[in-house]
Design an enzyme around this catalytic site. Structure first.
Site, short mmCIF file in Angstrom:
data_model
loop_
_atom_site.label_atom_id
_atom_site.label_comp_id
_atom_site.label_asym_id
_atom_site.label_seq_id
_atom_site.Cartn_x
_atom_site.Cartn_y
_atom_site.Cartn_z
N CYS A 118 0.80 -1.24 -0.01
CA CYS A 118 0.25 -0.08 -0.44
C CYS A 118 0.74 1.29 0.08
CB CYS A 118 -1.36 -0.32 1.37
SG CYS A 118 -1.89 -1.32 1.04
N HIS A 243 -3.97 7.15 3.30
CA HIS A 243 -4.03 5.59 1.74
C HIS A 243 -5.45 5.51 2.39
CE1 HIS A 243 -4.43 1.56 1.15
NE2 HIS A 243 -4.25 1.62 2.76
N ASN A 273 -9.70 -0.70 0.78
CA ASN A 273 -8.94 -0.22 0.51
C ASN A 273 -8.38 -1.08 -0.80
OD1 ASN A 273 -5.93 -0.85 0.75
ND2 ASN A 273 -6.01 -2.16 3.00
#
Length: 316
Positions: A118, A243, A273
């Site tokens: 990520c 994020h 996500n």
């Protein structure tokens, strides 16, 4: 080209793409032992996008990249570097970046994938911006693209509620003095690698409690370190683009940075996500929504498997 340490490098255009199919919390209620209230309370996620059958990571990246190129006004022949941040490339090799380079007709561009989970998009921005400053190229295409549905176990209620598919892209190049990237803060802690990894089935496995504690700590710390390197303070932030993993983690970062919610871009309720794609996807939506103005101080910050983390400060 020769190195120019005084060259200011910034973002010339943004783009994003998400698949059409929506997987809602109500859909997941019919698949695993969970419910909408439980998911929203603990994560903030209400739905996520899922790639169609046969729709590859390269397909997702292609649509986001085309939008970014169009927004930038940079011609394909002027792109000298393509970096795709992903953990779900189409194949081990050739890279997704090379497949994307061919489909976009970027014949003069070097191309490679970057794997930092990520955090990958911020890592890729760092490499690309420094390549431009060093004279390796004049313009670069940086893409975060993921097809996380391909590595999600839809019988594991602790992870299947979190992840989705999508892509975001930016074109980097020279910008006028006073604009562009001011700093990067990158880090890793391999001792925590098993906290977020692929299991023997090839699916995402996560120690949610430990990853949460790590994320709450590192998001604020990384952002503050990047601001310090840039000679700025948290009071200078006009927009935080974090994020998009969990609303509680984002709220903790806002508290650490003394920021009101209106100075933070959040879209995880719609996409979940999306790993390396989450920050560029959120950034593009902020740009399209008129939330970014010339001269704004933008802070990008993320964390991911590895464990890894990254933050960047740029003046729009």
């Amino acid at each position: 080209m020769i190195a120019d340490s005084t060259r200011n490098v910034g973002i010339l255009g943004t783009g994003s793409y998400v698949p059409e199919r929506i997987l809602s919390n109500q859909d997941l209620e019919r698949m695993v032992d969970t419910n909408d209230e439980w998911i929203v309370t603990r994560t903030g996620i209400r739905e996520r996008r899922i790639a169609a059958e046969g729709e590859t990571t390269t397909d997702l990246a292609l649509k986001a990249a085309r939008a970014a190129l169009e927004a930038s006004g940079v011609a394909p022949e002027d792109i000298g570097l393509v970096i795709v941040a992903t953990i779900t490339g189409d194949r081990s090799f050739p890279s997704t970046a090379c497949r994307l380079q061919e489909r976009l007709g970027l014949r003069k561009a070097a191309a490679f994938d970057l794997s930092a989970a990520c955090s990958g998009f911020i890592y890729a921005l760092s490499v690309a911006s420094q390549s431009i400053a060093a004279g390796v190229c004049r313009h670069a295409l940086v893409v975060g693209a993921e097809r996380l549905s391909s590595i999600t176990d839809y019988t594991d209620r602790n992870t299947c509620v979190l992840f989705g598919d999508g892509a975001g892209a930016v074109v980097l190049g020279p910008v006028e003095e006073g604009r562009g990237f001011r700093s990067f803060e990158l880090g890793a802690d391999g001792s925590g690698g098993d906290l977020l990894t692929l299991n023997d089935k090839g699916c995402i496995a996560m120690n949610g409690r430990e990853v949460f504690k790590f994320a709450v700590r590192i998001m604020g710390t990384a952002a503050e370190e990047a601001l310090n390197k840039a000679g700025l303070t948290k009071a200078d932030i006009d927009l935080l683009v974090p994020h998009q993993a969990n609303i509680r983690i984002i709220d903790a970062a806002l508290e650490r940075l003394d920021l009101p919610a209106e100075k933070c871009m959040v879209n995880l309720h719609r996409y979940g996500n999306v790993s390396a794609a989450s920050i560029p996807l959120a950034l593009d939506e902020a740009v399209q929504g008129g939330r970014v103005k010339p001269g704004d101080c933008i802070v990008l910050v993320g964390f991911g498997g590895g464990l890894t983390w990254g933050a960047s400060v740029l003046i729009w």
